[in-house]
Motif scaffolding. Structure first.
Motif, PDB file in Angstrom:
ATOM      1  N   MET A 275      26.743  97.502  69.232  1.00  0.00           N
ATOM      2  CA  MET A 275      26.316  96.257  68.614  1.00  0.00           C
ATOM      3  C   MET A 275      24.947  95.874  69.168  1.00  0.00           C
ATOM      4  N   SER A 276      24.070  95.469  68.277  1.00  0.00           N
ATOM      5  CA  SER A 276      22.735  95.083  68.729  1.00  0.00           C
ATOM      6  C   SER A 276      22.281  93.849  67.975  1.00  0.00           C
ATOM      7  N   GLY A 277      21.267  93.137  68.512  1.00  0.00           N
ATOM      8  CA  GLY A 277      20.715  91.973  67.852  1.00  0.00           C
ATOM      9  C   GLY A 277      21.546  90.730  68.076  1.00  0.00           C
ATOM     10  N   ALA A 278      21.067  89.611  67.493  1.00  0.00           N
ATOM     11  CA  ALA A 278      21.752  88.335  67.626  1.00  0.00           C
ATOM     12  C   ALA A 278      23.005  88.329  66.765  1.00  0.00           C
ATOM     13  N   LEU A 279      23.983  87.558  67.211  1.00  0.00           N
ATOM     14  CA  LEU A 279      25.245  87.463  66.499  1.00  0.00           C
ATOM     15  C   LEU A 279      25.799  86.071  66.724  1.00  0.00           C
ATOM     16  N   ASN A 280      26.258  85.435  65.665  1.00  0.00           N
ATOM     17  CA  ASN A 280      26.799  84.091  65.764  1.00  0.00           C
ATOM     18  C   ASN A 280      28.305  84.157  65.539  1.00  0.00           C
ATOM     19  N   ILE A 281      29.097  83.818  66.570  1.00  0.00           N
ATOM     20  CA  ILE A 281      30.553  83.875  66.490  1.00  0.00           C
ATOM     21  C   ILE A 281      31.127  82.481  66.690  1.00  0.00           C
ATOM     22  N   THR A 282      31.846  82.007  65.682  1.00  0.00           N
ATOM     23  CA  THR A 282      32.610  80.768  65.800  1.00  0.00           C
ATOM     24  C   THR A 282      34.074  81.158  65.854  1.00  0.00           C
ATOM     25  N   SER A 283      34.754  80.835  66.951  1.00  0.00           N
ATOM     26  CA  SER A 283      36.109  81.337  67.129  1.00  0.00           C
ATOM     27  C   SER A 283      37.018  80.278  67.732  1.00  0.00           C
TER      28      SER A 283
ATOM     29  N   LEU B  66      27.339  97.442  61.719  1.00  0.00           N
ATOM     30  CA  LEU B  66      27.580  98.367  60.609  1.00  0.00           C
ATOM     31  C   LEU B  66      28.247  97.626  59.455  1.00  0.00           C
ATOM     32  N   PRO B  67      27.901  97.982  58.198  1.00  0.00           N
ATOM     33  CA  PRO B  67      28.654  97.420  57.067  1.00  0.00           C
ATOM     34  C   PRO B  67      30.126  97.775  57.217  1.00  0.00           C
ATOM     35  N   LEU B  68      31.001  96.899  56.802  1.00  0.00           N
ATOM     36  CA  LEU B  68      32.432  97.108  56.999  1.00  0.00           C
ATOM     37  C   LEU B  68      32.900  98.431  56.396  1.00  0.00           C
ATOM     38  N   GLU B  69      32.335  98.815  55.256  1.00  0.00           N
ATOM     39  CA  GLU B  69      32.739 100.061  54.606  1.00  0.00           C
ATOM     40  C   GLU B  69      32.315 101.285  55.402  1.00  0.00           C
ATOM     41  N   SER B  70      31.409 101.122  56.362  1.00  0.00           N
ATOM     42  CA  SER B  70      30.919 102.249  57.147  1.00  0.00           C
ATOM     43  C   SER B  70      31.502 102.301  58.551  1.00  0.00           C
TER      44      SER B  70
ATOM     45  N   ASP C 226      25.147  86.080  60.897  1.00  0.00           N
ATOM     46  CA  ASP C 226      23.896  86.629  61.451  1.00  0.00           C
ATOM     47  C   ASP C 226      24.052  88.089  61.852  1.00  0.00           C
ATOM     48  N   ARG C 227      24.848  88.836  61.095  1.00  0.00           N
ATOM     49  CA  ARG C 227      24.998  90.267  61.363  1.00  0.00           C
ATOM     50  C   ARG C 227      23.771  91.008  60.834  1.00  0.00           C
ATOM     51  N   VAL C 228      23.268  91.900  61.654  1.00  0.00           N
ATOM     52  CA  VAL C 228      22.069  92.678  61.281  1.00  0.00           C
ATOM     53  C   VAL C 228      22.292  94.134  61.642  1.00  0.00           C
ATOM     54  N   ALA C 229      22.002  95.024  60.704  1.00  0.00           N
ATOM     55  CA  ALA C 229      22.132  96.454  60.954  1.00  0.00           C
ATOM     56  C   ALA C 229      21.017  96.934  61.876  1.00  0.00           C
ATOM     57  N   ASP C 230      21.168  98.145  62.413  1.00  0.00           N
ATOM     58  CA  ASP C 230      20.174  98.693  63.334  1.00  0.00           C
ATOM     59  C   ASP C 230      18.807  98.840  62.676  1.00  0.00           C
TER      60      ASP C 230
ATOM     61  N   GLY D 118      17.576  96.724  60.634  1.00  0.00           N
ATOM     62  CA  GLY D 118      17.079  95.394  60.311  1.00  0.00           C
ATOM     63  C   GLY D 118      17.672  94.779  59.059  1.00  0.00           C
ATOM     64  N   GLU D 119      18.511  95.502  58.333  1.00  0.00           N
ATOM     65  CA  GLU D 119      19.109  94.970  57.110  1.00  0.00           C
ATOM     66  C   GLU D 119      20.129  93.887  57.446  1.00  0.00           C
ATOM     67  N   GLU D 120      20.076  92.768  56.715  1.00  0.00           N
ATOM     68  CA  GLU D 120      21.051  91.697  56.906  1.00  0.00           C
ATOM     69  C   GLU D 120      22.392  92.110  56.314  1.00  0.00           C
ATOM     70  N   LEU D 121      23.452  91.860  57.062  1.00  0.00           N
ATOM     71  CA  LEU D 121      24.792  92.225  56.629  1.00  0.00           C
ATOM     72  C   LEU D 121      25.605  90.976  56.293  1.00  0.00           C
ATOM     73  N   ALA D 122      26.621  91.161  55.470  1.00  0.00           N
ATOM     74  CA  ALA D 122      27.469  90.036  55.045  1.00  0.00           C
ATOM     75  C   ALA D 122      28.221  89.440  56.227  1.00  0.00           C
ATOM     76  N   SER D 123      28.452  88.155  56.155  1.00  0.00           N
ATOM     77  CA  SER D 123      29.275  87.487  57.167  1.00  0.00           C
ATOM     78  C   SER D 123      30.732  87.913  56.988  1.00  0.00           C
ATOM     79  N   VAL D 124      31.544  87.665  58.020  1.00  0.00           N
ATOM     80  CA  VAL D 124      32.952  88.044  57.922  1.00  0.00           C
ATOM     81  C   VAL D 124      33.845  86.905  58.398  1.00  0.00           C
ATOM     82  N   LEU D 125      35.038  86.857  57.816  1.00  0.00           N
ATOM     83  CA  LEU D 125      36.105  85.987  58.281  1.00  0.00           C
ATOM     84  C   LEU D 125      37.142  86.875  58.955  1.00  0.00           C
ATOM     85  N   VAL D 126      37.545  86.507  60.163  1.00  0.00           N
ATOM     86  CA  VAL D 126      38.530  87.274  60.917  1.00  0.00           C
ATOM     87  C   VAL D 126      39.804  86.438  61.020  1.00  0.00           C
TER      88      VAL D 126
END
Length: 423
Positions: free
Chosen positions: A1-9, A23-27, A91-95, A97-105
């Motif tokens: 995991m790299s870059g900034a990440l915003n986690i509300t838990s 990584l995109p969830l499908e990958s 704030d998920r970002v791929a290696d 630099g591509e912005e990735l979709a947010s997720v609900l856990v």
């Protein structure tokens, strides 16, 4: 995991940081994914293991993820059966630099299955009816607290065994809205959505050869309307009777308790002549038997399971001549001398087969059948040994239906508990 990440838990689990959010969830690699059956979803969903539990991860927009997270937390506070929200990650970002979709856990509900996994080679008529009945009860519970679902379906629901029936849990609250009180139009809208979606889901199974030939998908889906309206009328409808029939007040309360609901208040109005009485119950959320069992014994069980255990507790009280004894004292004695010894008798390698309350319920059934077949009162210890050797040992684990160490998926289960591979 790299870059900034915003986690509300809602929980402090550092294991969240170990998942490959870059990584995109499908990958996601196979070693990061846990194989579990899942329902149909408009979003991509994957399962992963965090410590000793499993989470479902859904890719969506940050706005929808936050909204659903807060809605699920609110429903939990209202004691509505639903999955537990764990975190929102933005704030998920791929290696690259591509912005990735947010997720609900959300936390995976142990011992639960999506409807597509509750069959073997084909879905039986009685199983389909039980699933729809469970969904009708869930919908009534949601409407009582003022929740408009907007996307009622079998796919958006998880099911757990509940003493021969099923208990339904809301999985997807993305389209839901919470109001002080729902109008009849809103309730009917949700009901029509449910009817159409269920018919479509069952027709889809039929097209894939997964329904028994004598199942009518439309008739099964129509069943939720009748079941819902009957339950709603019993829970909220007024009742009028002659003043000499005041026993009907207690009868109404007992019927509501049997359905698993408590009474918050009861409006009783007499007419000018004093001969007619009209009652209007105001019910609180379901779980009457579950709450009573929890209060008396500390055991947490589904509603039908709790009813069955309480019946055995009451039988124990009568059988040993303690009708006037303090209820809590007898409950403590029953737990220590009956329930706990049965659960302790289950071999360690079989404890993941079923929930303890479901094991006890099935044991009571097994003992009754033994007694009937042999025309004698079979002792509890003998029934336990027989149940372990002839029933429980031949089941597959329902705790999660997967091997945490290998992520190996095992076959779905049908209503009778027989496991067969679906291909």
């Amino acid at each position: 995991m790299s870059g900034a990440l915003n986690i509300t838990s809602a929980i402090a689990d550092p294991g969240l940081l170990d998942l490959p959010w870059n990584l995109p969830l499908e990958s996601w690699p196979e070693d990061a994914i846990t194989a579990l059956p899942k329902g149909i979803s408009r979003h991509l969903v994957r399962f992963a293991t965090l410590g000793d539990y499993v989470v479902a991860i859904k890719e969506t927009s940050s706005e929808l993820a936050r909204r659903e997270y807060e809605m699920l937390r609110t429903l939990q506070r209202l004691d509505v059966p639903c999955v537990e929200p764990v975190a929102v990650i933005t704030d998920r970002v791929a290696d690259d630099g591509e912005e990735l979709a947010s997720v609900l856990v959300t936390r995976h509900l142990r011992f639960s299955l999506p409807y597509r996994a509750i069959y073997s080679q084909s879905l039986r008529p009685e199983t389909a009816t039980r699933l729809v009945d469970a969904l009708a009860v869930l919908l009534v519970r949601l409407h009582i607290v003022g929740f408009f679902w907007g996307d009622v379906s079998l796919s958006n629901t998880l099911f757990r065994r509940d003493a021969g029936a099923f208990a339904a849990y809301l999985v997807d609250a993305e389209t839901g809205q919470l109001y002080d009180r729902l109008s009849n139009g809103q309730r009917e809208n949700d009901l029509e959505i449910a009817r159409i979606n269920i018919a479509g889901e069952l027709l889809d199974l039929q097209a894939g050869g997964r329904l028994e030939e004598d199942i009518d998908p439309v008739a099964i889906s129509d069943g939720i309307v009748d079941r819902y309206r009957t339950l709603w009328k019993e829970l909220t409808g007024p009742e009028q009777f002659d003043q000499s029939e005041r026993w009907r007040i207690n009868s109404r309360i007992e019927r509501l308790n049997d359905l698993g609901f408590d009474i918050e208040e009861l409006a009783i109005v007499t007419d000018d002549t004093g001969t007619q009485v009209r009652i209007q119950p105001k019910v609180v959320d379901a779980g009457h038997h579950s709450r009573r069992l929890l209060r008396l014994t500390g055991l947490d069980a589904q509603e039908n399971q709790a009813r069955r255990l309480l019946n055995d507790l009451d039988s124990y009280r009568a059988r040993y001549g303690k009708p006037d004894a303090d209820e809590e004292v007898v409950a403590h004695e029953w737990t220590a001398k009956v329930f706990e010894p049965v659960i302790r008798a289950i071999p360690k390698d079989l404890k993941g087969k079923l929930e303890p309350a479901e094991i006890f319920h099935q044991l009571l059934d097994h003992r009754w059948y033994l007694s009937q077949n042999e025309s004698r009162d079979v002792p509890l210890a003998e029934a336990v040994s027989s149940y372990i050797d002839t029933v429980l040992r031949h089941r597959r684990d329902e705790a999660t239906i997967f091997n945490p160490a290998t992520g190996t998926f095992t076959a779905p289960i049908d209503v009778e508990g027989d496991w067969r591979l679906n291909v």
